[in-house]
Design an enzyme around this catalytic site. Structure first.
Site, PDB file in Angstrom:
ATOM      1  N   THR A 180       3.833   1.401   3.095  1.00  9.15           N
ATOM      2  CA  THR A 180       4.888   2.289   2.632  1.00  9.15           C
ATOM      3  C   THR A 180       4.502   3.748   2.821  1.00  9.15           C
ATOM      4  O   THR A 180       3.328   4.116   2.820  1.00  9.15           O
ATOM      5  CB  THR A 180       5.221   2.046   1.145  1.00  9.15           C
ATOM      6  OG1 THR A 180       4.211   2.642   0.319  1.00  9.15           O
ATOM      7  CG2 THR A 180       5.317   0.558   0.844  1.00  9.15           C
ATOM      8  N   THR A 183     -10.035  11.933   5.941  1.00  4.94           N
ATOM      9  CA  THR A 183      -8.592  11.785   6.075  1.00  4.94           C
ATOM     10  C   THR A 183      -8.017  13.093   6.615  1.00  4.94           C
ATOM     11  O   THR A 183      -8.690  14.129   6.622  1.00  4.94           O
ATOM     12  CB  THR A 183      -7.952  11.463   4.721  1.00  4.94           C
ATOM     13  OG1 THR A 183      -8.187  12.573   3.826  1.00  4.94           O
ATOM     14  CG2 THR A 183      -8.551  10.205   4.117  1.00  4.94           C
ATOM     15  N   LYS A 196      -7.207  13.615 -10.576  1.00  9.39           N
ATOM     16  CA  LYS A 196      -7.972  12.397 -10.288  1.00  9.39           C
ATOM     17  C   LYS A 196      -8.746  11.924 -11.520  1.00  9.39           C
ATOM     18  O   LYS A 196      -8.943  10.720 -11.711  1.00  9.39           O
ATOM     19  CB  LYS A 196      -8.926  12.623  -9.111  1.00  9.39           C
ATOM     20  CG  LYS A 196      -8.238  12.912  -7.788  1.00  9.39           C
ATOM     21  CD  LYS A 196      -7.206  11.869  -7.393  1.00  9.39           C
ATOM     22  CE  LYS A 196      -7.803  10.657  -6.740  1.00  9.39           C
ATOM     23  NZ  LYS A 196      -6.762   9.743  -6.178  1.00  9.39           N
ATOM     24  N   ILE A 254       0.848  -1.184   0.000  1.00  8.21           N
ATOM     25  CA  ILE A 254       0.000   0.000   0.000  1.00  8.21           C
ATOM     26  C   ILE A 254       0.883   1.233   0.000  1.00  8.21           C
ATOM     27  O   ILE A 254       1.765   1.380   0.852  1.00  8.21           O
ATOM     28  CB  ILE A 254      -0.907   0.033   1.237  1.00  8.21           C
ATOM     29  CG1 ILE A 254      -1.719  -1.259   1.355  1.00  8.21           C
ATOM     30  CG2 ILE A 254      -1.852   1.235   1.189  1.00  8.21           C
ATOM     31  CD1 ILE A 254      -2.464  -1.376   2.671  1.00  8.21           C
ATOM     32  N   ASP A 308       8.693   6.900  -2.001  1.00  5.68           N
ATOM     33  CA  ASP A 308       8.221   8.160  -2.563  1.00  5.68           C
ATOM     34  C   ASP A 308       7.841   7.860  -4.005  1.00  5.68           C
ATOM     35  O   ASP A 308       8.705   7.617  -4.850  1.00  5.68           O
ATOM     36  CB  ASP A 308       9.321   9.214  -2.498  1.00  5.68           C
ATOM     37  CG  ASP A 308       8.907  10.552  -3.103  1.00  5.68           C
ATOM     38  OD1 ASP A 308       7.825  10.631  -3.728  1.00  5.68           O
ATOM     39  OD2 ASP A 308       9.677  11.523  -2.975  1.00  5.68           O
ATOM     40  N   ASN A 334      -2.626   4.344  -3.140  1.00  2.00           N
ATOM     41  CA  ASN A 334      -3.404   5.217  -2.265  1.00  2.00           C
ATOM     42  C   ASN A 334      -2.735   6.575  -2.043  1.00  2.00           C
ATOM     43  O   ASN A 334      -3.409   7.533  -1.678  1.00  2.00           O
ATOM     44  CB  ASN A 334      -3.614   4.516  -0.917  1.00  2.00           C
ATOM     45  CG  ASN A 334      -4.195   5.430   0.132  1.00  2.00           C
ATOM     46  OD1 ASN A 334      -5.362   5.802   0.072  1.00  2.00           O
ATOM     47  ND2 ASN A 334      -3.370   5.823   1.109  1.00  2.00           N
ATOM     48  N   TYR A 394      -6.447  19.098  -8.210  1.00  2.00           N
ATOM     49  CA  TYR A 394      -6.677  17.753  -7.682  1.00  2.00           C
ATOM     50  C   TYR A 394      -7.770  17.048  -8.483  1.00  2.00           C
ATOM     51  O   TYR A 394      -7.628  15.885  -8.858  1.00  2.00           O
ATOM     52  CB  TYR A 394      -7.067  17.854  -6.213  1.00  2.00           C
ATOM     53  CG  TYR A 394      -7.382  16.539  -5.543  1.00  2.00           C
ATOM     54  CD1 TYR A 394      -6.366  15.722  -5.052  1.00  2.00           C
ATOM     55  CD2 TYR A 394      -8.705  16.120  -5.392  1.00  2.00           C
ATOM     56  CE1 TYR A 394      -6.660  14.511  -4.430  1.00  2.00           C
ATOM     57  CE2 TYR A 394      -9.008  14.919  -4.762  1.00  2.00           C
ATOM     58  CZ  TYR A 394      -7.983  14.121  -4.288  1.00  2.00           C
ATOM     59  OH  TYR A 394      -8.284  12.928  -3.675  1.00  2.00           O
TER      60      TYR A 394
END
Length: 245
Positions: A35, A176, A145, A10, A53, A76, A141
């Site tokens: 990660t 989040t 996406k 992940i 990264d 993610n 963003y």
């Protein structure tokens, strides 16, 4: 895809949705590489941590070399600066695309041979309803996406021959750290906060959909409503697309 006994990696697993995905996978009997750019901040017991990264090809290649037993890749990792496109900071716009589009593709390219060697496996990309309905105040963003959604569909075609399931989970506003921080800075943020999903709920829905073999997982009412609206004429969506839940 069977998750019990699978080995998952992940990206962006240090907090929020990534952490919940890792925790849920552990409960389902999977092995997990969690990660992050700063893996020392990952506090979840039972995972193997790796520095990663996704905007650094050398870092991605190093992770793929270590995690050669992976049969599930979950993309993610993300960034959000609230940048507009026409008058926004171009460096922030580039970083947004470097993460969501180019970073995701770099990770997929590195791990596709690993997945093939391990029987095909699966890829799960964490997408967003704002990729279908641009969100005022965070348009870089939204556009990134949208590109990531297109990437998901294209990669699915390329990797079908090697038996890799490529799925995307589309979600609306979720609590989040990045999303709650963004909402706190915007006008009408309280309304947005009241509509947010719990990350644990999204993780469960995403992994249930993956186990069921779905290629597109619609995680909430906001995403379902937004997808249905695409049959109509283009319009300015704003918070209106999020009012039903």
């Amino acid at each position: 895809m069977r998750l019990h006994g699978a080995t998952a990696l992940i990206t962006g697993a240090g907090s929020g949705l990534g952490r919940e995905l890792a925790a849920d996978l552990l409960r389902r009997g999977a092995n997990v590489y969690a990660t992050a750019r700063r893996p020392e901040l990952i506090t979840l017991d039972g995972v193997r941590t790796l520095e990663l990264d996704i905007t650094d090809p050398a870092s991605v290649a190093a992770a793929a070399a270590v995690a050669a037993d992976v049969d599930l890749l979950i993309n993610n990792a993300g960034v959000s600066f609230g940048a507009p496109l026409v008058y926004g900071d171009l460096d922030q716009i580039r970083r947004t695309f470097d993460t969501h589009l180019w970073g995701t593709l770099t990770v997929i390219r590195a791990f596709a041979p690993v997945l093939a060697a391990n029987g095909g496996g699966g890829i799960l990309n964490m997408l967003s309803a704002v990729g279908w309905a641009p969100f005022p105040g965070n348009l870089a963003y939204s556009t990134a996406k949208a590109a990531q959604w297109g990437l998901t569909n294209a990669v699915r075609l390329e990797l079908a021959e090697q038996g890799t399931l490529v799925s995307g989970v589309v979600l609306g506003p979720t609590a989040t750290e990045a999303m709650t921080s963004f909402a706190a800075r915007m006008d009408g943020g309280d309304a947005l906060l009241s509509l947010m999903n719990a990350p644990a709920d999204i993780a469960r829905i995403a992994l249930d959909g993956l186990e069921a073999g779905k290629t597109e997982i619609i995680a909430d009412t906001a995403s379902a409503t937004t997808k249905a609206s695409l049959m109509g004429e283009p319009q300015a969506f704003g918070l209106g697309m999020l009012t039903t839940r």
